[in-house]
Design a protein around this motif. Structure first.
Motif, PDB file in Angstrom:
ATOM      1  N   GLU A  24       4.011  14.450 -13.540  1.00 33.75           N
ATOM      2  CA  GLU A  24       3.069  15.168 -14.383  1.00 33.75           C
ATOM      3  C   GLU A  24       3.142  16.680 -14.124  1.00 33.75           C
ATOM      4  O   GLU A  24       3.126  17.488 -15.064  1.00 33.75           O
ATOM      5  CB  GLU A  24       1.639  14.655 -14.124  1.00 33.75           C
ATOM      6  N   GLU A  32       4.213   5.393  -5.552  1.00 34.37           N
ATOM      7  CA  GLU A  32       4.203   5.434  -7.021  1.00 34.37           C
ATOM      8  C   GLU A  32       3.242   6.509  -7.529  1.00 34.37           C
ATOM      9  O   GLU A  32       3.566   7.267  -8.449  1.00 34.37           O
ATOM     10  CB  GLU A  32       3.768   4.069  -7.577  1.00 34.37           C
ATOM     11  N   LEU A  33       2.057   6.599  -6.918  1.00 32.64           N
ATOM     12  CA  LEU A  33       1.085   7.617  -7.314  1.00 32.64           C
ATOM     13  C   LEU A  33       1.629   9.037  -7.069  1.00 32.64           C
ATOM     14  O   LEU A  33       1.480   9.926  -7.900  1.00 32.64           O
ATOM     15  CB  LEU A  33      -0.231   7.427  -6.552  1.00 32.64           C
ATOM     16  N   ALA A  34       2.268   9.214  -5.941  1.00 33.59           N
ATOM     17  CA  ALA A  34       2.836  10.524  -5.627  1.00 33.59           C
ATOM     18  C   ALA A  34       3.927  10.887  -6.618  1.00 33.59           C
ATOM     19  O   ALA A  34       4.005  12.037  -7.091  1.00 33.59           O
ATOM     20  CB  ALA A  34       3.391  10.536  -4.200  1.00 33.59           C
ATOM     21  N   ASP A  75       0.826  -1.205   0.000  1.00 36.17           N
ATOM     22  CA  ASP A  75       0.000   0.000   0.000  1.00 36.17           C
ATOM     23  C   ASP A  75       0.863   1.259   0.000  1.00 36.17           C
ATOM     24  O   ASP A  75       0.595   2.210  -0.740  1.00 36.17           O
ATOM     25  CB  ASP A  75      -0.913   0.023   1.234  1.00 36.17           C
ATOM     26  N   LYS A  76       1.899   1.235   0.812  1.00 40.87           N
ATOM     27  CA  LYS A  76       2.802   2.380   0.865  1.00 40.87           C
ATOM     28  C   LYS A  76       3.522   2.556  -0.457  1.00 40.87           C
ATOM     29  O   LYS A  76       3.727   3.674  -0.923  1.00 40.87           O
ATOM     30  CB  LYS A  76       3.810   2.232   1.994  1.00 40.87           C
ATOM     31  N   GLU A 111       2.433   1.605  -3.440  1.00 43.35           N
ATOM     32  CA  GLU A 111       1.484   2.117  -4.434  1.00 43.35           C
ATOM     33  C   GLU A 111       1.250   3.626  -4.234  1.00 43.35           C
ATOM     34  O   GLU A 111       1.188   4.387  -5.204  1.00 43.35           O
ATOM     35  CB  GLU A 111       0.159   1.352  -4.324  1.00 43.35           C
ATOM     36  N   MET A 112       1.119   4.050  -2.980  1.00 37.67           N
ATOM     37  CA  MET A 112       0.929   5.475  -2.701  1.00 37.67           C
ATOM     38  C   MET A 112       2.151   6.273  -3.135  1.00 37.67           C
ATOM     39  O   MET A 112       2.034   7.369  -3.685  1.00 37.67           O
ATOM     40  CB  MET A 112       0.654   5.692  -1.213  1.00 37.67           C
ATOM     41  N   LYS A 151       4.211   9.761  -9.723  1.00 35.17           N
ATOM     42  CA  LYS A 151       3.581  10.022 -11.016  1.00 35.17           C
ATOM     43  C   LYS A 151       2.974  11.425 -11.047  1.00 35.17           C
ATOM     44  O   LYS A 151       3.104  12.139 -12.046  1.00 35.17           O
ATOM     45  CB  LYS A 151       2.504   8.969 -11.299  1.00 35.17           C
ATOM     46  N   GLU A 152       2.296  11.811  -9.957  1.00 32.82           N
ATOM     47  CA  GLU A 152       1.710  13.148  -9.896  1.00 32.82           C
ATOM     48  C   GLU A 152       2.790  14.220  -9.963  1.00 32.82           C
ATOM     49  O   GLU A 152       2.647  15.230 -10.666  1.00 32.82           O
ATOM     50  CB  GLU A 152       0.887  13.310  -8.615  1.00 32.82           C
ATOM     51  N   GLN A 153       3.887  13.979  -9.270  1.00 31.81           N
ATOM     52  CA  GLN A 153       4.995  14.944  -9.298  1.00 31.81           C
ATOM     53  C   GLN A 153       5.597  15.043 -10.700  1.00 31.81           C
ATOM     54  O   GLN A 153       5.930  16.131 -11.160  1.00 31.81           O
ATOM     55  CB  GLN A 153       6.089  14.537  -8.290  1.00 31.81           C
TER      56      GLN A 153
END
Length: 124
Positions: free
Chosen positions: A18, A10-12, A4-5, A7-8, A14-16
């Motif tokens: 972008e 990875e999302l952070a 979970d950590k 994945e979070m 990816k957002e950075q």
């Protein structure tokens, strides 16, 4: 829990990434705008340097207006300096209050002597 950590994270990331690409694009746009502006200003400066502008205007009417205004101001200042204000005693003697003051003094003297006369001769 680690997944979970991860994945979070990875999302952070990816957002950075972008946001960084958006910021990079905006920076490139700003650089191109500044470059265009610099070129435009440069061509304008070159055109301005090559052009010779001569303006011939008759300023004599304006000079006359300014000179007349200075003369009026000078005249007003001279009049203000020459006109002396009379003091209060001069104003009093030139006014109608002078007559009333004389009448008041005569009345006070008459009433005083009348009072003394009534006490001295009529009071006995």
């Amino acid at each position: 829990m680690n997944e979970d950590k991860l994945e979070m994270l990875e999302l952070a990331v990816k957002e950075q990434a972008e946001e960084m690409t958006k910021l990079s694009q905006q920076t490139q746009d700003l650089i191109s705008i500044v470059t265009n502006l610099r070129d435009t200003v440069g061509t304008f400066s070159e055109k301005q340097a090559t052009q010779k502008i001569t303006v011939e205007a008759d300023t004599r009417p304006f000079q006359k207006i300014v000179e007349s205004a200075f003369l009026k101001i000078n005249f007003m200042i001279e009049n203000a300096l020459q006109n002396k204000r009379p003091n209060n005693l001069q104003v009093f003697f030139q006014s109608d209050a002078n007559k009333w003051a004389v009448i008041l003094v005569i009345t006070v003297i008459f009433l005083t002597y009348s009072y003394w006369f009534s006490l001295h001769y009529l009071g006995r």
